[in-house]
Design a protein around this motif. Structure first.
Motif, PDB file in Angstrom:
ATOM      1  N   LYS A 153       3.098   5.980  -7.972  1.00 49.53           N
ATOM      2  CA  LYS A 153       1.690   5.625  -7.781  1.00 49.53           C
ATOM      3  C   LYS A 153       1.478   4.135  -8.053  1.00 49.53           C
ATOM      4  CE  LYS A 153      -0.360  10.147  -8.824  1.00 49.53           C
ATOM      5  NZ  LYS A 153      -1.213  10.917  -9.784  1.00 49.53           N
ATOM      6  N   GLY A 154       2.197   3.635  -9.067  1.00 44.99           N
ATOM      7  CA  GLY A 154       2.092   2.220  -9.407  1.00 44.99           C
ATOM      8  C   GLY A 154       2.574   1.322  -8.289  1.00 44.99           C
ATOM      9  N   ILE A 155       3.666   1.694  -7.625  1.00 49.23           N
ATOM     10  CA  ILE A 155       4.195   0.890  -6.518  1.00 49.23           C
ATOM     11  C   ILE A 155       3.134   0.722  -5.432  1.00 49.23           C
ATOM     12  CG2 ILE A 155       5.873   0.884  -4.610  1.00 49.23           C
ATOM     13  CD1 ILE A 155       7.932   2.037  -6.565  1.00 49.23           C
ATOM     14  N   GLN A 156       2.372   1.765  -5.187  1.00 47.45           N
ATOM     15  CA  GLN A 156       1.326   1.707  -4.155  1.00 47.45           C
ATOM     16  C   GLN A 156       0.171   0.787  -4.551  1.00 47.45           C
ATOM     17  OE1 GLN A 156       0.219   5.802  -3.545  1.00 47.45           O
ATOM     18  NE2 GLN A 156       2.125   6.323  -2.492  1.00 47.45           N
ATOM     19  N   GLN A 157       0.070   0.473  -5.839  1.00 53.50           N
ATOM     20  CA  GLN A 157      -1.019  -0.379  -6.326  1.00 53.50           C
ATOM     21  C   GLN A 157      -0.607  -1.850  -6.450  1.00 53.50           C
ATOM     22  OE1 GLN A 157      -2.199   1.382 -10.073  1.00 53.50           O
ATOM     23  NE2 GLN A 157      -2.430   3.414  -9.158  1.00 53.50           N
ATOM     24  N   LEU A 158       0.645  -2.151  -6.182  1.00 50.34           N
ATOM     25  CA  LEU A 158       1.135  -3.520  -6.369  1.00 50.34           C
ATOM     26  C   LEU A 158       0.599  -4.447  -5.275  1.00 50.34           C
ATOM     27  CD1 LEU A 158       4.847  -2.755  -7.340  1.00 50.34           C
ATOM     28  CD2 LEU A 158       3.066  -3.666  -8.851  1.00 50.34           C
ATOM     29  N   ASN A 159       0.001  -5.545  -5.696  1.00 48.89           N
ATOM     30  CA  ASN A 159      -0.546  -6.529  -4.762  1.00 48.89           C
ATOM     31  C   ASN A 159      -0.169  -7.926  -5.260  1.00 48.89           C
ATOM     32  OD1 ASN A 159      -2.019  -7.746  -2.696  1.00 48.89           O
ATOM     33  ND2 ASN A 159      -3.931  -7.698  -3.864  1.00 48.89           N
ATOM     34  N   PRO A 160       1.066  -8.351  -4.998  1.00 49.59           N
ATOM     35  CA  PRO A 160       1.542  -9.638  -5.540  1.00 49.59           C
ATOM     36  C   PRO A 160       0.789 -10.822  -4.961  1.00 49.59           C
ATOM     37  CG  PRO A 160       3.104  -8.760  -3.952  1.00 49.59           C
ATOM     38  CD  PRO A 160       2.085  -7.677  -4.180  1.00 49.59           C
ATOM     39  N   THR A 161       0.649 -11.875  -5.763  1.00 51.57           N
ATOM     40  CA  THR A 161      -0.028 -13.106  -5.348  1.00 51.57           C
ATOM     41  C   THR A 161       0.802 -14.306  -5.785  1.00 51.57           C
ATOM     42  OG1 THR A 161      -1.278 -13.475  -7.389  1.00 51.57           O
ATOM     43  CG2 THR A 161      -2.229 -11.933  -5.778  1.00 51.57           C
ATOM     44  N   SER A 162       0.428 -15.467  -5.296  1.00 51.87           N
ATOM     45  CA  SER A 162       1.102 -16.703  -5.694  1.00 51.87           C
ATOM     46  C   SER A 162       0.374 -17.384  -6.845  1.00 51.87           C
ATOM     47  CB  SER A 162       1.190 -17.657  -4.498  1.00 51.87           C
ATOM     48  OG  SER A 162      -0.111 -17.935  -3.991  1.00 51.87           O
ATOM     49  N   ALA A 185      16.481   5.528  -8.483  1.00 55.56           N
ATOM     50  CA  ALA A 185      16.611   4.098  -8.169  1.00 55.56           C
ATOM     51  C   ALA A 185      16.489   3.865  -6.665  1.00 55.56           C
ATOM     52  CB  ALA A 185      17.938   3.555  -8.681  1.00 55.56           C
ATOM     53  N   LEU A 186      17.112   4.730  -5.867  1.00 52.49           N
ATOM     54  CA  LEU A 186      17.021   4.609  -4.412  1.00 52.49           C
ATOM     55  C   LEU A 186      15.601   4.885  -3.925  1.00 52.49           C
ATOM     56  CD1 LEU A 186      20.393   6.307  -3.428  1.00 52.49           C
ATOM     57  CD2 LEU A 186      19.796   3.896  -3.115  1.00 52.49           C
ATOM     58  N   THR A 187      14.904   5.811  -4.596  1.00 50.63           N
ATOM     59  CA  THR A 187      13.516   6.092  -4.243  1.00 50.63           C
ATOM     60  C   THR A 187      12.633   4.887  -4.542  1.00 50.63           C
ATOM     61  OG1 THR A 187      13.782   8.466  -4.647  1.00 50.63           O
ATOM     62  CG2 THR A 187      11.540   7.607  -4.671  1.00 50.63           C
ATOM     63  N   MET A 188      12.859   4.227  -5.687  1.00 47.93           N
ATOM     64  CA  MET A 188      12.120   3.000  -5.995  1.00 47.93           C
ATOM     65  C   MET A 188      12.340   1.956  -4.908  1.00 47.93           C
ATOM     66  SD  MET A 188      12.744   2.536 -10.121  1.00 47.93           S
ATOM     67  CE  MET A 188      11.904   0.933 -10.160  1.00 47.93           C
ATOM     68  N   GLN A 189      13.585   1.824  -4.470  1.00 49.33           N
ATOM     69  CA  GLN A 189      13.912   0.868  -3.421  1.00 49.33           C
ATOM     70  C   GLN A 189      13.191   1.214  -2.118  1.00 49.33           C
ATOM     71  OE1 GLN A 189      17.892   1.104  -1.636  1.00 49.33           O
ATOM     72  NE2 GLN A 189      18.122  -1.113  -1.912  1.00 49.33           N
ATOM     73  N   GLU A 190      13.245   2.490  -1.741  1.00 52.58           N
ATOM     74  CA  GLU A 190      12.652   2.941  -0.477  1.00 52.58           C
ATOM     75  C   GLU A 190      11.129   2.789  -0.484  1.00 52.58           C
ATOM     76  OE1 GLU A 190      12.127   7.129   2.030  1.00 52.58           O
ATOM     77  OE2 GLU A 190      13.633   6.987   0.439  1.00 52.58           O
ATOM     78  N   LYS A 191      10.475   3.200  -1.567  1.00 49.97           N
ATOM     79  CA  LYS A 191       9.011   3.154  -1.620  1.00 49.97           C
ATOM     80  C   LYS A 191       8.500   1.716  -1.705  1.00 49.97           C
ATOM     81  CE  LYS A 191       8.477   7.549  -1.297  1.00 49.97           C
ATOM     82  NZ  LYS A 191       7.936   8.127  -0.021  1.00 49.97           N
ATOM     83  N   THR A 192       9.254   0.840  -2.343  1.00 47.94           N
ATOM     84  CA  THR A 192       8.880  -0.576  -2.371  1.00 47.94           C
ATOM     85  C   THR A 192       8.984  -1.173  -0.973  1.00 47.94           C
ATOM     86  OG1 THR A 192       9.639  -0.786  -4.658  1.00 47.94           O
ATOM     87  CG2 THR A 192       9.375  -2.828  -3.408  1.00 47.94           C
ATOM     88  N   ALA A 193      10.035  -0.806  -0.260  1.00 47.13           N
ATOM     89  CA  ALA A 193      10.200  -1.277   1.122  1.00 47.13           C
ATOM     90  C   ALA A 193       9.037  -0.808   1.994  1.00 47.13           C
ATOM     91  CB  ALA A 193      11.530  -0.772   1.688  1.00 47.13           C
ATOM     92  N   GLU A 194       8.626   0.440   1.839  1.00 47.67           N
ATOM     93  CA  GLU A 194       7.492   0.967   2.597  1.00 47.67           C
ATOM     94  C   GLU A 194       6.204   0.220   2.261  1.00 47.67           C
ATOM     95  OE1 GLU A 194       7.053   5.148   1.997  1.00 47.67           O
ATOM     96  OE2 GLU A 194       9.009   5.648   2.875  1.00 47.67           O
ATOM     97  N   GLN A 195       6.001  -0.054   0.958  1.00 45.45           N
ATOM     98  CA  GLN A 195       4.774  -0.711   0.521  1.00 45.45           C
ATOM     99  C   GLN A 195       4.612  -2.089   1.157  1.00 45.45           C
ATOM    100  OE1 GLN A 195       2.207   0.269  -1.087  1.00 45.45           O
ATOM    101  NE2 GLN A 195       1.205  -1.594  -1.845  1.00 45.45           N
ATOM    102  N   PHE A 196       5.721  -2.793   1.366  1.00 45.54           N
ATOM    103  CA  PHE A 196       5.635  -4.167   1.862  1.00 45.54           C
ATOM    104  C   PHE A 196       6.177  -4.336   3.285  1.00 45.54           C
ATOM    105  CE2 PHE A 196       5.776  -4.450  -2.802  1.00 45.54           C
ATOM    106  CZ  PHE A 196       4.510  -4.998  -2.990  1.00 45.54           C
ATOM    107  N   GLY A 197       6.496  -3.227   3.938  1.00 49.99           N
ATOM    108  CA  GLY A 197       6.900  -3.269   5.332  1.00 49.99           C
ATOM    109  C   GLY A 197       8.199  -4.004   5.585  1.00 49.99           C
TER     110      GLY A 197
END
Length: 408
Positions: A135-144, A98-110
């Protein structure tokens, strides 16, 4: 002098990313065989955050991580969610994941890790498959866009049969404020705080303390007033993010438009709660139980939830059987104060009990009514001014089938 509440308006075709500054997306990363299973919700700026969480003593690792963000940081800028695996009862490894998910998401979006919430839903007791997830986290590109929000709504589902979305607008300081919500939940629903998972966004400007106050004030009469099967999950949470981009003056109970904001937030929460109840696993009908004349509002809600949660009431509604005896029995064992001689019960608009005495009614008429997709039951107690409503669903053969084979 009372201040008029601004009229809120339901907005059709809108979504979780409609409030200014929010983006969302969902993808398939490989936790499920084919369906979307990874999602992210992102705000352009750090948002005030409020949350309510499961009362289950067994709490999943992602919930523990998210609760810490809410309680210690008071702000959140992103939420990462996976379905297909609850990451619950997974020990030290589950917390590390869970902490890794948090950390890698933070990295992905700065952004800072302590601005990232984590949520998971799915099978309990199985460790996450982290390789495809990361790998999926690195592919996330959210839009409005609407497409991104639909993908988000799809990616958080488990046994749900439909997406659950709602959006309202109101005015604060003459500026348009949008509140939008998305939720998932179909089985294991007896929240005692919130839904399985719920996410609400708004561009209103409000401090996290007052946002938490607002969320708590509506929880008991919305998310806490639904039940599907009496089970409280290990992962239940509702988060509200408010990023302030509507540029209103900060909301608080002293603000003249506080009631407008609260009313609109309540409408979003109630819509989501009813959608969850209606989409109960295998359900064919939404059941609404209204109780009036209880000693207190809390007792009224307690009775309503007991009736709507009764397996015998639920099966009677499924079978289109106007068996009001099951309703009055549930009222009696609810634990609330009742006078048997003061009870009135109506199914739809048809009285079946008055002052504790049976009323002659048309079985044919009620059979026709009980075949409708929404069934309302009214209970009058004549004990006080307490009022409450609860929502649930019927209990069907399909509920057994779905849960008998959930892991297979």
């Amino acid at each position: 002098m009372a201040v008029a509440v601004q009229q809120m308006k339901l907005i059709s075709g809108k979504n979780i990313a409609t409030p200014k500054g929010f983006k969302a997306v969902g993808i398939h990363c490989g936790l499920k065989h084919k369906k979307y299973d990874l999602a992210v919700l992102l705000s352009e700026v750090p948002a005030s955050v409020a949350g309510v969480f499961t009362t289950n003593a067994i709490q999943a690792a992602p919930l523990v991580v998210t609760k810490e963000v809410v309680q210690q940081t008071g702000q959140m800028q992103a939420v990462i969610i996976n379905s297909g695996n609850a990451n619950a009862c997974t020990g030290k490894q589950g917390m590390c994941d869970a902490l890794t998910m948090q950390e890698k998401t933070a990295e992905q979006f700065g952004i800072a890790p302590n601005l990232v919430g984590v949520a998971s839903t799915g099978v309990i007791g199985e460790k996450l498959n982290m390789e495809p997830l990361l790998k999926g986290i690195q592919q996330l590109n959210p839009t409005s866009t609407l497409e991104g929000s639909i993908q988000f709504s799809q990616a958080i589902l488990t046994t749900d049969t439909v997406m659950k979305n709602t959006t309202y607008r109101t005015e604060v300081d003459g500026k348009e404020v949008i509140i939008a919500g998305t939720a998932k939940g179909s089985g294991m629903i007896e929240p005692n705080m919130a839904t399985m998972l719920g996410f609400i966004t708004t561009d209103a400007k409000i401090d996290s303390v007052h946002l938490q106050e607002a969320l708590k004030s509506i929880t008991d009469v919305t998310f806490n007033s639904i039940t599907v099967d009496g089970d409280t999950s290990t992962n239940d949470m509702v988060l509200v993010l408010a990023n302030g981009l509507a540029e209103n003056k900060p909301l608080s109970p002293a603000h003249p438009d506080w009631d407008s904001f609260l009313q609109t937030l309540h409408a979003v929460a109630q819509d989501l709660a009813k959608m969850i109840a209606k989409d109960g696993e295998g359900a064919t009908k939404l059941i609404e139980v209204e109780v009036d004349g209880a000693v207190t509002d809390a007792e009224a809600r307690k009775i309503a939830k007991t009736v709507v949660g009764s397996p015998l009431v639920k099966t009677a509604v499924f079978g289109c059987d106007a068996n009001w005896g099951r309703v009055i029995a549930a009222v009696g064992y609810s634990g609330a104060s009742v006078d048997p001689l003061g009870i009135t019960i109506k199914i739809g608009d048809t009285p079946v009990v008055k002052d504790g005495e049976p009323v002659i009614f048309s079985e044919e008429q009620l059979l026709h009514y009980l075949k409708q997709p929404e069934v309302k039951i009214f209970v009058g107690l004549n004990k006080g001014s307490g009022h409450g409503i609860a929502w649930g669903c019927d209990l069907t053969y399909d509920y057994i089938q779905i849960n008998a084979s959930y892991r297979s």
